[in-house]
Design a protein around this motif. Sequence first.
Motif, PDB file in Angstrom:
ATOM      1  N   GLY A  54      41.193  44.185  86.337  1.00  0.00           N
ATOM      2  CA  GLY A  54      40.430  42.948  86.435  1.00  0.00           C
ATOM      3  C   GLY A  54      40.475  42.110  85.182  1.00  0.00           C
ATOM      4  O   GLY A  54      39.805  41.074  85.098  1.00  0.00           O
ATOM      5  N   ILE A  55      41.282  42.520  84.190  1.00  0.00           N
ATOM      6  CA  ILE A  55      41.398  41.791  82.931  1.00  0.00           C
ATOM      7  C   ILE A  55      42.632  40.898  82.987  1.00  0.00           C
ATOM      8  O   ILE A  55      43.726  41.357  83.328  1.00  0.00           O
ATOM      9  N   ARG A  56      42.458  39.635  82.660  1.00  0.00           N
ATOM     10  CA  ARG A  56      43.570  38.691  82.661  1.00  0.00           C
ATOM     11  C   ARG A  56      43.793  38.144  81.258  1.00  0.00           C
ATOM     12  O   ARG A  56      42.858  38.025  80.468  1.00  0.00           O
ATOM     13  N   LEU A  57      45.034  37.817  80.968  1.00  0.00           N
ATOM     14  CA  LEU A  57      45.369  37.170  79.705  1.00  0.00           C
ATOM     15  C   LEU A  57      45.084  35.683  79.820  1.00  0.00           C
ATOM     16  O   LEU A  57      45.547  35.022  80.745  1.00  0.00           O
ATOM     17  N   HIS A  66      35.276  38.949  80.076  1.00  0.00           N
ATOM     18  CA  HIS A  66      36.047  40.126  79.658  1.00  0.00           C
ATOM     19  C   HIS A  66      37.534  39.847  79.513  1.00  0.00           C
ATOM     20  O   HIS A  66      38.296  40.741  79.126  1.00  0.00           O
ATOM     21  N   ASP A  67      37.980  38.650  79.818  1.00  0.00           N
ATOM     22  CA  ASP A  67      39.398  38.318  79.695  1.00  0.00           C
ATOM     23  C   ASP A  67      39.773  38.105  78.225  1.00  0.00           C
ATOM     24  O   ASP A  67      38.961  37.694  77.408  1.00  0.00           O
ATOM     25  N   ILE A  68      41.051  38.387  77.924  1.00  0.00           N
ATOM     26  CA  ILE A  68      41.542  38.299  76.549  1.00  0.00           C
ATOM     27  C   ILE A  68      42.177  36.930  76.315  1.00  0.00           C
ATOM     28  O   ILE A  68      43.093  36.535  77.048  1.00  0.00           O
ATOM     29  N   GLN A  69      41.698  36.219  75.302  1.00  0.00           N
ATOM     30  CA  GLN A  69      42.278  34.945  74.903  1.00  0.00           C
ATOM     31  C   GLN A  69      43.266  35.199  73.768  1.00  0.00           C
ATOM     32  O   GLN A  69      42.911  35.807  72.748  1.00  0.00           O
ATOM     33  N   ILE A  70      44.493  34.740  73.932  1.00  0.00           N
ATOM     34  CA  ILE A  70      45.575  35.064  73.006  1.00  0.00           C
ATOM     35  C   ILE A  70      45.767  33.926  72.007  1.00  0.00           C
ATOM     36  O   ILE A  70      45.938  32.766  72.396  1.00  0.00           O
ATOM     37  N   TYR A  71      45.796  34.270  70.698  1.00  0.00           N
ATOM     38  CA  TYR A  71      45.964  33.267  69.652  1.00  0.00           C
ATOM     39  C   TYR A  71      47.187  33.518  68.776  1.00  0.00           C
ATOM     40  O   TYR A  71      47.432  32.739  67.844  1.00  0.00           O
ATOM     41  N   HIS A  72      47.935  34.588  69.052  1.00  0.00           N
ATOM     42  CA  HIS A  72      49.116  34.866  68.231  1.00  0.00           C
ATOM     43  C   HIS A  72      50.199  35.462  69.126  1.00  0.00           C
ATOM     44  O   HIS A  72      49.943  36.409  69.871  1.00  0.00           O
ATOM     45  N   PRO A  73      51.419  34.948  69.054  1.00  0.00           N
ATOM     46  CA  PRO A  73      52.480  35.402  69.964  1.00  0.00           C
ATOM     47  C   PRO A  73      52.921  36.844  69.731  1.00  0.00           C
ATOM     48  O   PRO A  73      53.503  37.465  70.619  1.00  0.00           O
ATOM     49  N   ASP A  74      52.654  37.408  68.550  1.00  0.00           N
ATOM     50  CA  ASP A  74      53.089  38.780  68.261  1.00  0.00           C
ATOM     51  C   ASP A  74      52.039  39.830  68.616  1.00  0.00           C
ATOM     52  O   ASP A  74      52.221  41.012  68.304  1.00  0.00           O
ATOM     53  N   LEU A  75      50.948  39.415  69.253  1.00  0.00           N
ATOM     54  CA  LEU A  75      49.875  40.357  69.565  1.00  0.00           C
ATOM     55  C   LEU A  75      50.366  41.520  70.421  1.00  0.00           C
ATOM     56  O   LEU A  75      50.054  42.680  70.148  1.00  0.00           O
ATOM     57  N   PHE A  76      51.145  41.234  71.449  1.00  0.00           N
ATOM     58  CA  PHE A  76      51.542  42.274  72.406  1.00  0.00           C
ATOM     59  C   PHE A  76      52.430  43.331  71.745  1.00  0.00           C
ATOM     60  O   PHE A  76      52.252  44.534  71.977  1.00  0.00           O
ATOM     61  N   ALA A  77      53.356  42.891  70.912  1.00  0.00           N
ATOM     62  CA  ALA A  77      54.212  43.842  70.200  1.00  0.00           C
ATOM     63  C   ALA A  77      53.392  44.688  69.235  1.00  0.00           C
ATOM     64  O   ALA A  77      53.634  45.886  69.067  1.00  0.00           O
ATOM     65  N   ARG A  78      52.399  44.080  68.616  1.00  0.00           N
ATOM     66  CA  ARG A  78      51.544  44.802  67.672  1.00  0.00           C
ATOM     67  C   ARG A  78      50.747  45.886  68.385  1.00  0.00           C
ATOM     68  O   ARG A  78      50.612  47.015  67.887  1.00  0.00           O
ATOM     69  N   ILE A  79      50.221  45.583  69.552  1.00  0.00           N
ATOM     70  CA  ILE A  79      49.448  46.569  70.318  1.00  0.00           C
ATOM     71  C   ILE A  79      50.343  47.712  70.771  1.00  0.00           C
ATOM     72  O   ILE A  79      49.974  48.884  70.667  1.00  0.00           O
ATOM     73  N   LEU A  80      51.530  47.385  71.282  1.00  0.00           N
ATOM     74  CA  LEU A  80      52.433  48.434  71.751  1.00  0.00           C
ATOM     75  C   LEU A  80      52.878  49.339  70.612  1.00  0.00           C
ATOM     76  O   LEU A  80      53.067  50.543  70.797  1.00  0.00           O
ATOM     77  N   HIS A  81      53.026  48.777  69.434  1.00  0.00           N
ATOM     78  CA  HIS A  81      53.501  49.565  68.290  1.00  0.00           C
ATOM     79  C   HIS A  81      52.390  50.396  67.663  1.00  0.00           C
ATOM     80  O   HIS A  81      52.609  51.544  67.261  1.00  0.00           O
ATOM     81  N   GLN A  82      51.168  49.833  67.599  1.00  0.00           N
ATOM     82  CA  GLN A  82      50.089  50.484  66.850  1.00  0.00           C
ATOM     83  C   GLN A  82      48.925  50.961  67.720  1.00  0.00           C
ATOM     84  O   GLN A  82      48.006  51.596  67.193  1.00  0.00           O
ATOM     85  N   GLY A  83      48.913  50.676  68.997  1.00  0.00           N
ATOM     86  CA  GLY A  83      47.845  51.142  69.868  1.00  0.00           C
ATOM     87  C   GLY A  83      46.499  50.534  69.508  1.00  0.00           C
ATOM     88  O   GLY A  83      46.397  49.360  69.162  1.00  0.00           O
ATOM     89  N   THR A  84      45.428  51.366  69.575  1.00  0.00           N
ATOM     90  CA  THR A  84      44.080  50.861  69.319  1.00  0.00           C
ATOM     91  C   THR A  84      43.909  50.374  67.887  1.00  0.00           C
ATOM     92  O   THR A  84      43.095  49.476  67.630  1.00  0.00           O
ATOM     93  N   LEU A  85      44.657  50.940  66.952  1.00  0.00           N
ATOM     94  CA  LEU A  85      44.589  50.454  65.580  1.00  0.00           C
ATOM     95  C   LEU A  85      45.078  49.016  65.512  1.00  0.00           C
ATOM     96  O   LEU A  85      44.443  48.151  64.890  1.00  0.00           O
ATOM     97  N   GLY A  86      46.195  48.731  66.160  1.00  0.00           N
ATOM     98  CA  GLY A  86      46.717  47.367  66.181  1.00  0.00           C
ATOM     99  C   GLY A  86      45.814  46.412  66.923  1.00  0.00           C
ATOM    100  O   GLY A  86      45.642  45.256  66.521  1.00  0.00           O
ATOM    101  N   LEU A  87      45.213  46.868  68.027  1.00  0.00           N
ATOM    102  CA  LEU A  87      44.299  46.026  68.797  1.00  0.00           C
ATOM    103  C   LEU A  87      43.101  45.633  67.945  1.00  0.00           C
ATOM    104  O   LEU A  87      42.706  44.466  67.895  1.00  0.00           O
ATOM    105  N   GLY A  88      42.508  46.615  67.244  1.00  0.00           N
ATOM    106  CA  GLY A  88      41.342  46.332  66.421  1.00  0.00           C
ATOM    107  C   GLY A  88      41.673  45.472  65.216  1.00  0.00           C
ATOM    108  O   GLY A  88      40.938  44.525  64.894  1.00  0.00           O
ATOM    109  N   GLU A  89      42.766  45.774  64.547  1.00  0.00           N
ATOM    110  CA  GLU A  89      43.137  44.972  63.383  1.00  0.00           C
ATOM    111  C   GLU A  89      43.518  43.550  63.789  1.00  0.00           C
ATOM    112  O   GLU A  89      43.230  42.588  63.059  1.00  0.00           O
ATOM    113  N   ALA A  90      44.142  43.406  64.951  1.00  0.00           N
ATOM    114  CA  ALA A  90      44.495  42.064  65.429  1.00  0.00           C
ATOM    115  C   ALA A  90      43.239  41.248  65.714  1.00  0.00           C
ATOM    116  O   ALA A  90      43.206  40.036  65.459  1.00  0.00           O
ATOM    117  N   TYR A  91      42.193  41.899  66.225  1.00  0.00           N
ATOM    118  CA  TYR A  91      40.933  41.177  66.432  1.00  0.00           C
ATOM    119  C   TYR A  91      40.344  40.749  65.087  1.00  0.00           C
ATOM    120  O   TYR A  91      39.887  39.610  64.925  1.00  0.00           O
TER     121      TYR A  91
END
Length: 388
Positions: free
Chosen positions: A29-32, A38-63
């Motif tokens: 139910g989460i949309r980009l 609860h939907d994620i608003q994207i402000y940086h094009p490299d966010l997805f690669a960062r999450i895939l590479h670093q997991g929850t650490l990347g998600l939190g640091e990106a926030y």
Amino acid sequence: MTSDARPHPIALPNNRPRLIIEQLLEGSGIRLNGPEPHDIQIYHPDLFARILHQGTLGLGEAYMDGWWEARRIDQLAHRLLRHGLGQRSRSAASHLFYRLQAGFFNLQSRARAYQVGEVHYDLGNDLFRYMLDDTMCYSCGYWRQATTLHQAQLAKLDLVCRKLALRPGMHLLDIGCGWGSLAEHAARHYGVSVTGITISREQVALARERCQGLPVDIQLADYRDLQGQYDRIASIGMFEHVGQRNYTTFFRTVADLLPDDGLFLLHTIGSNTSRITADPWIHRYIFPNGVLPSARQICQHSEETLMVEDWQNFGPDYDPTLLAWLANLDACWHDIARHYNTRHCNERTYRMLRYYLAICAGAFRARYLQLWQVVFSRGRELRYDAPR
């Protein structure tokens, strides 16, 4: 800066990392860049690669870096966890690294015990004064009959005292006393003397100030250094810092400090599974070296020295507790920031604290985490009836 002040989201990049993330989110139910809180608003094009590479650490640091936003991060975390993205969202490298660390080293040794105090609890007493309520409890409130945070925390403190059957003249040991909330409550309302220990210098200073004039002794100490005997022992929100290598030592220490008719209350966040792991982001930014115990681990490591008399789970009560702290933080951040130097009052620190409180609220709502109060005795022909 709050989410209302954020710029418009960017156009979603048409690349493989984004497609992988969207596939992982299918059914949640989460949309980009969607319209829901609860939907994620994207402000940086490299966010997805960062999450895939670093997991929850990347998600939190990106926030923290402002790469994404959600109006209700607690709702986002709840949906992610209910969708089964808890362990899957941790990178293999970070998961393996923590397991190797925890497997070969005692991350909660005497030498390392004070790190969490220096990193988190010593952020400053003014911060926690604003964020918490007047009791200065930094643990789950008890909301059975409460409608405010203060009522819930007073109810929790009183529940602990009643479960321990405190009587005037008793000596209570509070392992991990924080800012002296239980020590003050028990001494003032139950007529007991209290010894409280903590590994935070900031907590020692404020706890001594709050308990001035009461039969309370607050010490900067590690539980492994304790000696003597106490009628009752409590540990509220500290066991998460003990670590699986030290569970047996902890329970043996408690047993040695109790008389035959003594009682011990353990108040701890609990994990549904017996893993020696921790969320990489929480480990780095909030509670270094922390690890959550499972029910099996608690029973396994205490069974030779203590007997379980009562076990209560009120994990869902942590959800409103954390949201109340988050509301206080949001309402008072500008006042908080005036009391700190630039290292503590910048936007990144604010987002770090918001993220921590919100994701934890979502985790308890999803029943991914639990909150247990366990009462132990020495098992000496004691009849125990637990209050609620």
